[in-house]
Structures are given as structure tokens and as C-alpha cells.
Scaffold this motif. Structure first.
Motif, short mmCIF file in Angstrom:
data_model
loop_
_atom_site.label_atom_id
_atom_site.label_comp_id
_atom_site.label_asym_id
_atom_site.label_seq_id
_atom_site.Cartn_x
_atom_site.Cartn_y
_atom_site.Cartn_z
N LEU A 351 -1.28 -8.26 7.40
CA LEU A 351 -2.22 -7.18 6.66
C LEU A 351 -3.74 -7.58 6.66
CD1 LEU A 351 -0.37 -5.72 3.74
CD2 LEU A 351 -0.41 -4.84 6.06
N LYS A 352 -4.13 -8.78 6.80
CA LYS A 352 -5.48 -9.06 6.85
C LYS A 352 -6.16 -8.53 5.63
CE LYS A 352 -4.15 -11.73 10.56
NZ LYS A 352 -3.94 -13.13 10.38
N PHE A 353 -7.60 -8.62 5.66
CA PHE A 353 -8.59 -8.03 4.45
C PHE A 353 -8.39 -6.65 4.56
CE2 PHE A 353 -12.51 -6.05 3.24
CZ PHE A 353 -12.45 -6.57 1.87
N SER A 354 -8.70 -5.97 5.78
CA SER A 354 -8.72 -4.51 5.89
C SER A 354 -7.20 -3.96 5.45
CB SER A 354 -8.93 -3.95 7.28
OG SER A 354 -8.08 -4.66 8.18
N GLY A 355 -6.30 -4.60 5.69
CA GLY A 355 -4.87 -3.96 5.39
C GLY A 355 -4.75 -4.26 3.93
N ASN A 356 -5.15 -5.29 3.20
CA ASN A 356 -4.83 -5.49 2.03
C ASN A 356 -5.57 -4.13 1.11
OD1 ASN A 356 -3.41 -7.83 1.99
ND2 ASN A 356 -5.27 -9.12 2.13
N MET A 357 -6.96 -4.07 1.54
CA MET A 357 -7.49 -3.01 0.64
C MET A 357 -6.88 -1.67 0.95
SD MET A 357 -9.54 -4.85 -0.60
CE MET A 357 -10.43 -3.47 -1.53
N GLN A 358 -6.46 -1.41 2.20
CA GLN A 358 -5.72 -0.10 2.74
C GLN A 358 -4.27 0.08 1.61
OE1 GLN A 358 -6.96 2.30 4.38
NE2 GLN A 358 -5.21 3.50 3.51
N ALA A 359 -3.61 -1.16 1.55
CA ALA A 359 -2.51 -1.03 0.52
C ALA A 359 -2.76 -0.60 -0.92
CB ALA A 359 -1.92 -2.52 0.58
N ILE A 360 -3.86 -1.04 -1.37
CA ILE A 360 -4.30 -0.60 -2.65
C ILE A 360 -4.60 0.99 -2.59
CG2 ILE A 360 -6.10 -0.90 -4.34
CD1 ILE A 360 -6.51 -3.62 -3.35
N LYS A 361 -5.35 1.38 -1.60
CA LYS A 361 -5.68 2.73 -1.41
C LYS A 361 -4.28 3.74 -1.34
CE LYS A 361 -9.91 1.77 0.99
NZ LYS A 361 -10.79 1.88 2.28
N ASP A 362 -3.41 3.16 -0.51
CA ASP A 362 -2.10 3.78 -0.58
C ASP A 362 -1.27 4.03 -1.47
OD1 ASP A 362 -2.92 4.30 2.29
OD2 ASP A 362 -1.58 2.21 2.97
N PHE A 363 -1.37 2.92 -2.30
CA PHE A 363 -0.68 2.81 -3.81
C PHE A 363 -1.22 4.19 -4.49
CE2 PHE A 363 0.03 1.59 -7.86
CZ PHE A 363 1.44 1.55 -8.18
N VAL A 364 -2.48 4.24 -4.70
CA VAL A 364 -2.79 5.10 -5.52
C VAL A 364 -2.59 6.35 -5.05
CG1 VAL A 364 -5.17 5.74 -6.64
CG2 VAL A 364 -4.76 3.65 -6.40
N THR A 365 -3.13 6.84 -3.77
CA THR A 365 -2.57 8.16 -3.42
C THR A 365 -1.45 8.44 -3.18
OG1 THR A 365 -4.35 7.48 -1.42
CG2 THR A 365 -2.63 9.23 -0.97
N GLU A 366 -0.29 7.43 -3.13
CA GLU A 366 1.14 7.80 -3.24
C GLU A 366 1.48 7.96 -4.73
OE1 GLU A 366 3.28 4.76 -1.31
OE2 GLU A 366 2.08 5.25 0.79
N ASN A 367 0.85 7.25 -5.79
CA ASN A 367 1.35 7.40 -7.19
C ASN A 367 0.33 8.01 -8.27
OD1 ASN A 367 3.74 5.11 -7.16
ND2 ASN A 367 2.37 4.26 -5.76
N GLY A 368 -0.70 8.27 -7.65
CA GLY A 368 -1.60 9.12 -8.48
C GLY A 368 -2.42 7.87 -9.49
N PHE A 369 -2.85 8.29 -10.59
CA PHE A 369 -3.67 7.44 -11.60
C PHE A 369 -2.99 7.16 -12.95
CE2 PHE A 369 -6.40 9.38 -8.46
CZ PHE A 369 -7.11 8.27 -8.16
N GLU A 370 -1.70 7.58 -13.02
CA GLU A 370 -1.08 7.32 -14.39
C GLU A 370 -0.24 5.96 -14.36
OE1 GLU A 370 -1.46 9.41 -17.00
OE2 GLU A 370 -3.05 10.22 -15.77
N TYR A 371 -0.58 5.19 -13.38
CA TYR A 371 0.24 3.73 -13.21
C TYR A 371 0.04 2.92 -14.39
CZ TYR A 371 -4.43 3.14 -10.78
OH TYR A 371 -5.62 2.97 -10.83
N ASP A 372 1.13 2.03 -14.43
CA ASP A 372 0.73 1.03 -15.31
C ASP A 372 0.97 -0.39 -14.78
OD1 ASP A 372 0.89 -1.15 -17.23
OD2 ASP A 372 1.45 -0.05 -18.83
N TYR A 373 0.08 -1.19 -13.75
CA TYR A 373 0.68 -2.32 -13.02
C TYR A 373 1.20 -3.36 -13.65
CZ TYR A 373 -4.18 -2.98 -14.70
OH TYR A 373 -5.44 -3.23 -15.56
N TYR A 374 1.38 -3.43 -15.10
CA TYR A 374 2.24 -4.40 -15.70
C TYR A 374 3.74 -4.01 -15.70
CZ TYR A 374 -2.21 -6.51 -16.93
OH TYR A 374 -3.46 -7.01 -16.83
N LYS A 375 3.93 -2.77 -15.50
CA LYS A 375 5.39 -2.00 -15.53
C LYS A 375 5.82 -1.71 -14.33
CE LYS A 375 4.73 -1.03 -20.47
NZ LYS A 375 4.74 0.09 -21.54
#
Length: 424
Positions: A351-375
Motif C-alpha cells: 500500500l505504501k504511504f499513500s495507500g496507508n492514508m487512503q485505508a484510514i480514509k476508507d475506514f471512516v467513509t465506510e464506518n462513519g464516526f461512531e467507531y471505537d478502534y479498541y473494540k
């Protein structure tokens, strides 16, 4: 080898039988006691030599930087020696770990080893190489396909549709959950929100590189490598032998740097993440402030990103300079991770750097903002305590995944409370 030993045993048996016959029979066979003794001695030597030399098996595995080769010596079914080669492993980390890993393989009598902390990928490569050597059919080595490195050279501007209402919220600074986390850039994060459809329109991270960073002694744009500039600076250079991932490296940091309207003075010291660091500070509003502390605050982050739009200066003295001044030894254009190819040729992750950052963006886009990354299962922490999202495994970038997610969650909260800028 077994055939040789068996043949020697059979020969010895035949000769012993001959000895039990009459001397006349022995004489007629033309074999004397001395000759029998020599034959026995020769057979013993061959058997002993075979045990010492053993059978050498060669295997390959994929390490952090490239191919790791293992030469495994087997003697009577036991691993008696292991020679590991990994010329592309990081010096001082993976490269240094190979000697310890070799001992572990011998002690374990196979590939079931503990590995070396901090060299997880190299340890995995050694395991794979040993398994490949012992049984190449069950554990084949597959050549890695070369992937084309994509380096972003410019940032695509954001366009806004006329039929949607787009608003945004932005924050700045150095963000980390731990005081001793590595810092190498000042972040500007913007969340664009589509109020018409009540969904994310876009997410942008812009990360401006720091003159000193905690990722190693050579990190940071104020480390001068141009000999002519170093000579021109004279005493305005901080020279020392630093430690870059366990290997000594010469460093020559500019003592005086001008960013925007502030001149910063460097001294050799330390910070929570690095024992030997160049600490830049300046007098601001009558107080001495460290650069990394200043830009960690949102107002300081705004200042830094505005200053990035101008040239930075490497100065001969602490006097403030203007373009063309004799006090300027070098002019420097501060770069962004997003535009300087940061990590594209280094990360082991596809994924390299750009792909890593995109993965973070995709996670928020798909899951919204009610996430709890510890769970939530979408974000986990691996054995090296690196944070990872689905299909993204890497080092420093995703080590701070929770921080990036906190930033976006904060911006979302601001937008929902009416703290936003109307973009169209």
C-alpha cells in the motif's frame, strides 16, 4: 552418505569373516591383517568426515528489504549450522538480527523460533528460508513481483458541485497519543462534509516535513549534506555522529534556520523519542519555545503550514534575512509527504504511504464516526503494537492510526455543532 557408511560396514563384515578363516585362506586371498586395519581406519575416517561436514541445504525467504538466503547444514538429521544472508535488510535492525536468528534456528532444531523484537519481518523471512531449505516442495519460495512505485508529485485540487452544499472543518498540529512517539511532520487535516446528502464528501491530510524529526539522526530537512554549504556555514553547523537504526552516521545540522518570520536556533540535546536530537527553539512573545512544541499547538500548526508556502533559509548567523541576503547559505523549499514520495520506495507494505492514508480514509467513509478502534474489528493492533486497518499493514503511518481517526472524529463533531466553513 548412507550408502557409503553401509558399504564400509559390509566391507568390514566381510573382512572380519576372512580373519576367522585359516591363515592359508587369508594368504590365498592376498589380504593381510595390516591391510584390513588400514581399510577399517579409512572407513572410520570417511564416516567421521561425513558427520563433521554434513549436508548443506539452501533455501530462500522474503525479508524486510529483500531476499534472505539460508544455508542449513544437516548432520545425521540434526541442524548443526545455519548461515544467513540478507544484504538488503536494514543495518542495525534486520541485518544485526540475522546472527541471533541463526543461533535460534540451531537451538530450536528447525524454524519454530521466537524471532527478534523489532525485526519481525526479517524473523519471518528467516523462518520461511529455513522451511524452504528443509522441504522446498512443501514450502516453495516464490519470486516477488516488482511493483511499480507511484510517487505523487502534486495534490489534486478539490472541486465542489453546484447542487450540493459542502462545508469543511480543519485542524493543525502534531498529533500523537504518546509523548515519545516519532514526529516527522506537522499535519493539516480537513474534513469536507456533504450537508445535502449528510455524508463525507472528501478527506484531506497535508503533512509538512519538519527540520528535525525523531525517526533517526539523519531525519529532517535541516541536516545538510552539501559540502559547499557546510563549508560556507562555518561554525553555524551542529556536527555529530548520530545513530541511524543502530548504525553510526555523520550529521551536519544547520544551527540557524528561518521559517516564515521566525529564526530558530538549534542545539544538540534530546527529546522523549530520541536521546540525541537537534532541538530548535526561538523567543516568541518573550518566552523561549521549542519548535516541535510550538507547531503541536493548533495556532502553531497554522503558522507552519502558512510558512511552508514560502522559502525557508539556512542562515550563517542568527540575524533575520530577506531573499538575496548574504546571510543566507542555502534556500530550502519545505516539502509535504504527499508530494515528495515519502515512504513510496521504503514501506514493505504494497500500500505504501499513500495507500496507508487512503485505508484510514476508507475506514471512516465506510464506518462513519461512531467507531471505537479498541473494540471494532476494523482496526486492530498487531504483535509489534502497530495499528492496522483492514488490508493495511505497515509501520509508522498506521502506528498512529488512532490519532488520525481522532482528528477526523473531532472535525466531524465541529461540523455537527456548526463550526464549519461553507465551501460553495
Amino acid at each position: 552418505m548412507k550408502k557409503k557408511v553401509l558399504a564400509a560396514a559390509v566391507l568390514a563384515s566381510i573382512l572380519l569373516c576372512a580373519c576367522s578363516s585359516s591363515s592359508e585362506e587369508a594368504g590365498s586371498a592376498g589380504t593381510t591383517d595390516a591391510e584390513i586395519s588400514k581399510t577399517e581406519t579409512r572407513a572410520e575416517k570417511e564416516e567421521t568426515s561425513a558427520k563433521v561436514e554434513g549436508e548443506v541445504l539452501t533455501g530462500k525467504g522474503q525479508g524486510f528489504g529483500g531476499v534472505i538466503t539460508a544455508q542449513v547444514t544437516m548432520t545425521d538429521g540434526v541442524i548443526t549450522d545455519v548461515a544467513l544472508e540478507g544484504p538488503d535488510e536494514t543495518p542495525g535492525i534486520g541485518g544485526q538480527a540475522l546472527e541471533e536468528l541463526s543461533k535460534q534456528v540451531i537451538a530450536a532444531g528447525g524454524a519454530e523460533i521466537d524471532g527478534v523484537a523489532g525485526a519481525t519481518v526479517t524473523s519471518g523471512g528467516v523462518k520461511a528460508a529455513v522451511l524452504n531449505a528443509l522441504d522446498p516442495e512443501v514450502n516453495p519460495y516464490e519470486e516477488q513481483e516488482e511493483t511499480e512505485t507511484v510517487i505523487v508529485t502534486e495534490i489534486e485540487p478539490i472541486t465542489f458541485p453546484e447542487d450540493k452544499k459542502i462545508v469543511s472543518a480543519t485542524t493543525y498540529g502534531i498529533y500523537t497519543k504518546q509523548e515519545d512517539s516519532f514526529q516527522d511532520a506537522v499535519i493539516k487535516a480537513t474534513l469536507y462534509w456533504n450537508q445535502t446528502d449528510n455524508e463525507i464528501y472528501d478527506i484531506r491530510f497535508l503533512q509538512a516535513m519538519l527540520p528535525w524529526d525523531d525517526n533517526g539522526a539523519t531525519g529532517g530537512w535541516a541536516n545538510i549534506t552539501d559540502e559547499a554549504v557546510i563549508e560556507d556555514l562555518g561554525e553555524a553547523v551542529i556536527s555529530f555522529e548520530g545513530d541511524e537504526h543502530g548504525s553510526p552516521v555523520p550529521c551536519n545540522y544547520a544551527k540557524y534556520i528561518q521559517i516564515g518570520d521566525i529564526v530558530w536556533t538549534g542545539e544538540l540535546g534530546s527529546d522523549p523519542a530520541c536521546e540525541q536530537a537537534v532541538v530548535y527553539s526561538a523567543q516568541i512573545d518573550g518566552k523561549e519555545v521549542r519548535l516541535n512544541d510550538y507547531v503541536a499547538d493548533e495556532s502553531g500548526g497554522v503558522w507552519y503550514h502558512e510558512a511552508v508556502l514560502e522559502d525557508a533559509y539556512i542562515l550563517k548567523t542568527s540575524d533575520k534575512a530577506e531573499a538575496g541576503s548574504d546571510n543566507i547559505a542555502m534556500t530550502y523549499e519545505i516539502t509535504y509527504k504527499e508530494t515528495n514520495g515519502h515512504g513510496e520506495a521504503f514501506w514493505m507494505s504494497d500500500l505504501k504511504f499513500s495507500g496507508n492514508m487512503q485505508a484510514i480514509k476508507d475506514f471512516v467513509t465506510e464506518n462513519g464516526f461512531e467507531y471505537d478502534y479498541y473494540k471494532d474489528g476494523g482496526i486492530t493492533q498487531n504483535e509489534d503494537r502497530y495499528w492496522q486497518t483492514v488490508d493495511a499493514v505497515s509501520g509508522a503511518t498506521l502506528d498512529e492510526t488512532p490519532t488520525y481517526l481522532d482528528i477526523l472524529k473531532t472535525l466531524y463533531g465541529r461540523i455537527q455543532s456548526g463550526e464549519y466553513v461553507e465551501e460553495n
